[in-house]
Write a protein that holds these residues in place. Sequence first.
Motif, PDB file in Angstrom:
ATOM      1  N   LEU B 105       0.838  -1.197   0.000  1.00  0.00           N
ATOM      2  CA  LEU B 105       0.000   0.000   0.000  1.00  0.00           C
ATOM      3  C   LEU B 105       0.873   1.247   0.000  1.00  0.00           C
ATOM      4  N   LEU B 106       1.945   1.183   0.794  1.00  0.00           N
ATOM      5  CA  LEU B 106       2.856   2.331   0.858  1.00  0.00           C
ATOM      6  C   LEU B 106       3.443   2.620  -0.524  1.00  0.00           C
ATOM      7  N   GLN B 109       0.908   4.138  -2.805  1.00  0.00           N
ATOM      8  CA  GLN B 109       0.638   5.548  -2.493  1.00  0.00           C
ATOM      9  C   GLN B 109       1.839   6.419  -2.848  1.00  0.00           C
ATOM     10  N   TRP B 113       1.350   9.478  -5.326  1.00  0.00           N
ATOM     11  CA  TRP B 113       1.716  10.835  -4.877  1.00  0.00           C
ATOM     12  C   TRP B 113       2.892  11.366  -5.699  1.00  0.00           C
ATOM     13  N   LEU B 272       9.850  13.116   2.027  1.00  0.00           N
ATOM     14  CA  LEU B 272       8.556  13.783   2.128  1.00  0.00           C
ATOM     15  C   LEU B 272       7.478  12.989   1.397  1.00  0.00           C
ATOM     16  N   THR B 274       7.403   9.797   0.893  1.00  0.00           N
ATOM     17  CA  THR B 274       7.115   8.604   1.694  1.00  0.00           C
ATOM     18  C   THR B 274       6.287   8.972   2.916  1.00  0.00           C
ATOM     19  N   LEU B 275       6.637  10.069   3.543  1.00  0.00           N
ATOM     20  CA  LEU B 275       5.918  10.502   4.734  1.00  0.00           C
ATOM     21  C   LEU B 275       4.463  10.815   4.396  1.00  0.00           C
ATOM     22  N   ILE B 276       4.260  11.527   3.305  1.00  0.00           N
ATOM     23  CA  ILE B 276       2.890  11.847   2.880  1.00  0.00           C
ATOM     24  C   ILE B 276       2.135  10.554   2.588  1.00  0.00           C
ATOM     25  N   SER B 277       2.823   9.599   1.958  1.00  0.00           N
ATOM     26  CA  SER B 277       2.168   8.334   1.625  1.00  0.00           C
ATOM     27  C   SER B 277       1.858   7.516   2.873  1.00  0.00           C
ATOM     28  N   ALA B 278       2.587   7.772   3.947  1.00  0.00           N
ATOM     29  CA  ALA B 278       2.293   7.072   5.195  1.00  0.00           C
ATOM     30  C   ALA B 278       1.100   7.695   5.892  1.00  0.00           C
ATOM     31  N   LEU B 279       0.876   8.972   5.659  1.00  0.00           N
ATOM     32  CA  LEU B 279      -0.109   9.695   6.458  1.00  0.00           C
ATOM     33  C   LEU B 279      -1.385  10.058   5.707  1.00  0.00           C
ATOM     34  N   VAL B 280      -1.330  10.113   4.382  1.00  0.00           N
ATOM     35  CA  VAL B 280      -2.491  10.593   3.635  1.00  0.00           C
ATOM     36  C   VAL B 280      -2.867   9.599   2.535  1.00  0.00           C
ATOM     37  N   THR B 281      -4.113   9.178   2.567  1.00  0.00           N
ATOM     38  CA  THR B 281      -4.620   8.238   1.572  1.00  0.00           C
ATOM     39  C   THR B 281      -4.651   8.874   0.193  1.00  0.00           C
ATOM     40  N   ILE B 282      -4.274   8.093  -0.804  1.00  0.00           N
ATOM     41  CA  ILE B 282      -4.535   8.537  -2.173  1.00  0.00           C
ATOM     42  C   ILE B 282      -5.159   7.379  -2.940  1.00  0.00           C
TER      43      ILE B 282
END
Lengths: 356, 356, 263
Positions: B105-106, B109, B113, B272, B274-282
């Motif tokens: 999933l990571l 995403q 992203w 960044l 990776t961090l966004i992909s950890a925290l925000v669904t796309i």
Amino acid sequence: MSEQSNLPATHGAHDNHGGEVDYATRDERGRYILPLEEHTPRITDIDPRAAKRAERQVAWLFTLGGACLAGGVAAYVAFDSRELISVPTIGRVSASNFWLGTLIGLGSFFIGAAAIHWARRLMPGEEAVDHRHPLRGDEQSRASAIEQFKRGAAESGFLSRPLVRRTMLGAMALFPLPLVVLLGDLGPSPKEKLRHTMWGDKRMTRIVNQGSGELVRPEDMAVGGLINAIPEGLERIQEETGTQNERAKSSIILVRMNPSEIKAQQGEGWDYEGILAYSKICTHVGCPISLYQQRTHALLCPCHQSTFDLSDAGRVVFGPAARHMPQLRLGVDAEGYLVALGDFAEPVGPSFWERG
Amino acid sequence: MSNSTIPTTPQGKAADFLDERLSISKAIKSNISKVFPDHWSFMLGEVALYSFIILLLSGTYLTLFFKPSMVEVIYNGPYVPLKGVKMSEAFASTLHISFDVRGGLLMRQIHHWAALFFIGAMSIHMFRVFFTGAFRKPRELNWVIGTVLVLLGIVEGFMGYSLPDDLLSGTGLRITQGIIAAVPVVGTYVSFGLFGGEFPGQDVVSRFYTLHILLIPGLILALVGAHLMMVWYQKHTQWPGPGRTENNVVGYRLFPVYTAKAGGFFFVVLGLTTLISALVTINPVWMFGPYTPDQISAGSQPDWYMGFLDGAVRVMPNWEISAFGHTLSLNLIIPAIVLPGIMTTLLGLYPFVSVD
Amino acid sequence: MANISGSRRRRPYASALLLLTALTTTGAAYAVTTSAIANPRTSEVTAAQIQEGKRLFTEGCSSCHGLAGQGGSSGPSLIGVGAAAVDFQVGTGRMPMAQAQVQAMRKDPVYTQAEIDALAAYVSSLGAGPGVPDPSQYDFSNANVARGGEIYRLNCSQCHNYAGKGGALSDGKYAPTLMKATPKQIYEAMITGPQGMPVFSDAQIPAKDKQDIIAYIDYLQNAPDPGGAALGRFGPVTETVFLFTAAIGAVIAVTIWIGAKSR
């Protein structure tokens, strides 16, 4: 280097007494060129303790980055891909995705930040100057290039032997042709496929309520009601060929309104006691539409907002669609099931060149 | 010959090995101290480049699990709200990546992203180049390459968006098919060729897959190489300022400052993303469900870079001409083919038509 | 309509006739449409309840819907809409409408459940319509959520969005979010077709399928977001907003840091 000499130069561009501007220096357009500012030393340039501090900060950032990456590896092992955790303000999320991504992301971020910090604080802070060389070749090179090219061209006979030149150009012009022709079998010829749907296969086709899988009877439908439907037998086709092509053409919506509310239809008496069957595939670019507002009889496409009035022969009332939604003629068979009496009178879905 | 270059250390011997065969000393000598000007807006193109590298890496990971097939299967994985539902293998394998593969999933995403970042950064970079006049002589050709890169990025992004075969991406494909079919003369044949027959057929995902992972990224990679080589050769533009002229470049050297800054920045962009992909669904494809041509969600929208096209298609009046057995869908041809054609032509030719 | 098998549907033929007569006489094209097939449950309605309902109706509803529920210029006729429609409209706070709007919005209900029951009893005494569903009808404990999802995507998602977040319709109308809808309200909405929504009677979507749908909406209401913050589940639009604010903003902040003069 003394501290004094590292201080910024006095900016005297507009000050005749400053003496910092060499007014002789102009660029090729005659504009004055201010001299490069003298390098202002950074704290890390002057203060060895500050430099040491920056060094430790860089080392800490690298260490932190490495630790986070190791944590990411641990998170890979620790969490099952389906485990959920609650994170404040974010919600219930996958533990694996959250920890893997956060740790690897931070790890990578810290490594990058360390390198940038290193460059900014400890690597040379003084700007360097490079020259731009003219891109245009010098006269000698240009002359030599032209001369050599002309020699080669003459030697090849390209200009002096027109027969060779013309046949070569002709042959090369044909070269792309086989490449295009070879794409011919990408798909079958359209023929009449876009003009027919399953509804035309039989004189009468029963209608299946797609949600329940049941055949539709007129009395099933309430006034104001909507049923998403397909022809009987479509699911069986699906089983055999596994394609969705027929759904993309044969899907319909059934709506029921008070017969007195029907202003017009595409054919006289095509409704059955107020039940109307319209194609579900938008005539604009083919989105399936069933956003039916039973009060206004408006059918709205969620893709580009084309709106059709189902009480008025499926007429376009708004939006980029150019044609009405095709209607099916309805009736009831001997066993009381709702049936479609033949195919749509026109191709369903988006237009195409041969549509006419 | 100077004695100082006779290698004694293992690194020295390796360098000597390469120099004797590839004369790397010349390349290093003339490039390692190259000066690049320093300004935050000069790093936007780097963001695009790094996003592209992230896309190559995460995309390669995804190919290890993704099955580009439209064969229908019954889902029997861990995601209960789709258990027993008929779907394409492409969609089922996307669910598998999202729910069964740790980090899958990571990676999905990150890939998505990074794709939005890629085209976003290219666009902002293009704005920077445009508004600083950096497209002017001698850089016109690089502007043209940049224009082509943005176009390829959009096509690449759209194809990637289409691969999971979920309800949203299928809707995008449906609209694309409608637009292709509207092209005069060849539209119907091109559509049948692309989809292997009628829409949606069983071929488009595997065909897009080949284009998405091989052909287009190959072209992008080649053009990115040319783009960078031209920047390298022609040297970077710089803001005016003291000591900056048309004939020099003021900044920091490639080695070590920019090696650290640019290298570090890659890790920051990766971190960044990776961090966004950890925290925000796309693109939660499991919520959209599998594509079928008779279903749709309210508010179906393309990814942002296709928004201008979709918007143009929406606001276009519903003009359509039918004559001589043919249909000319101006409501599609003008906004979806003519308009982007004019826009890109003007964009690409701008350096040649604009007055200095 | 005359060939409806009355006994199977437990619906007297007379009430269909009454409904048609009422519709034609009032000429209310805007009548909140009733389900001709709905099965009004004959729950224990007392005369006192109807009396109380009539009182509440006269006070709170009659200014728009007319003293006898026959409808008026600002409100549709309520004859034959049934108890389910009243329970839905008043129970979700949509009625009474605070002011004239394109569409009634969900609010905190004004009336207590007992008052709503009384109103429903009164309105259904004006003409038979779909009754308030029995808890067993919307009990989804044995429902199939995956099948519910399929029926949801077929019948509901085109207006209410893939995640039940609602969506825009034409002329300022909208399909509301389902995030607060209770199983009973979902069931009622399907059988009565409130506002612009089509009617999905039990003959169109069997009760079993409705339970599956309710199970899926219940899943949507409580669904986790494995990938992180859901951005409202509106698809690429909110993703774009996030991209061009937070995401690209963060990257530009770093570029400014890299490009800034070090001191």
